[in-house]
Scaffold this active site. Structure first.
Site, PDB file in Angstrom:
ATOM      1  CB  THR A  12      -6.827   9.840  -3.955  1.00 50.30           C
ATOM      2  OG1 THR A  12      -7.608   8.736  -3.914  1.00 50.30           O
ATOM      3  CG2 THR A  12      -6.894  11.248  -4.550  1.00 50.30           C
ATOM      4  CG  LEU A  14      -5.624   0.867  -1.461  1.00 45.80           C
ATOM      5  CD1 LEU A  14      -6.956   0.878  -1.981  1.00 45.80           C
ATOM      6  CD2 LEU A  14      -5.006  -0.668  -1.492  1.00 45.80           C
ATOM      7  CG  HIS A  15      -8.628   7.948  -0.857  1.00 49.08           C
ATOM      8  ND1 HIS A  15      -9.589   8.219  -0.088  1.00 49.08           N
ATOM      9  CD2 HIS A  15      -8.246   7.570  -2.439  1.00 49.08           C
ATOM     10  CE1 HIS A  15     -10.477   8.827  -1.512  1.00 49.08           C
ATOM     11  NE2 HIS A  15      -9.268   8.430  -2.641  1.00 49.08           N
ATOM     12  CB  ALA A  16     -10.016   7.045   3.427  1.00 48.38           C
ATOM     13  CB  ALA A  19      -7.945   1.747   2.100  1.00 51.17           C
TER      14      ALA A  19
END
Length: 87
Positions: A12, A14-16, A19
């Protein structure tokens, strides 16, 4: 300045959550840390900056740091990316 290139292999990108983990790890170092992705350069300690960079699966990023613990910072963040942020 110390820098390394690494490929994001997390499905996925560097999603939430990744990150958040990345910025938290970066914040634990004294050095100024930047991420370069394409034409973008963002502060690695800023979750908003990381999310706005749009770093996805297969992206090559350059992690760079400047300061007293620059090498340790870059190596720790490189290892975090290589282990898919613990996912």
């Amino acid at each position: 300045m110390y820098k390394k290139e690494v490929m994001v292999t997390n499905q996925t990108g560097l999603h939430a959550r990744p990150a958040s983990e990345f910025s938290r790890t970066a914040a634990s170092f004294k050095s100024d840390i930047q991420i370069e992705y394409g034409e973008k350069r963002v502060n690695a300690k800023s979750i908003i900056g990381l999310l706005s960079a749009g770093i996805s699966f297969g992206s090559k990023i350059v992690i760079s740091a400047e300061g007293e613990d620059e090498q340790q910072a870059v190596e720790a963040l490189k290892d975090l990316v290589k282990t898919n942020f613990g996912e």
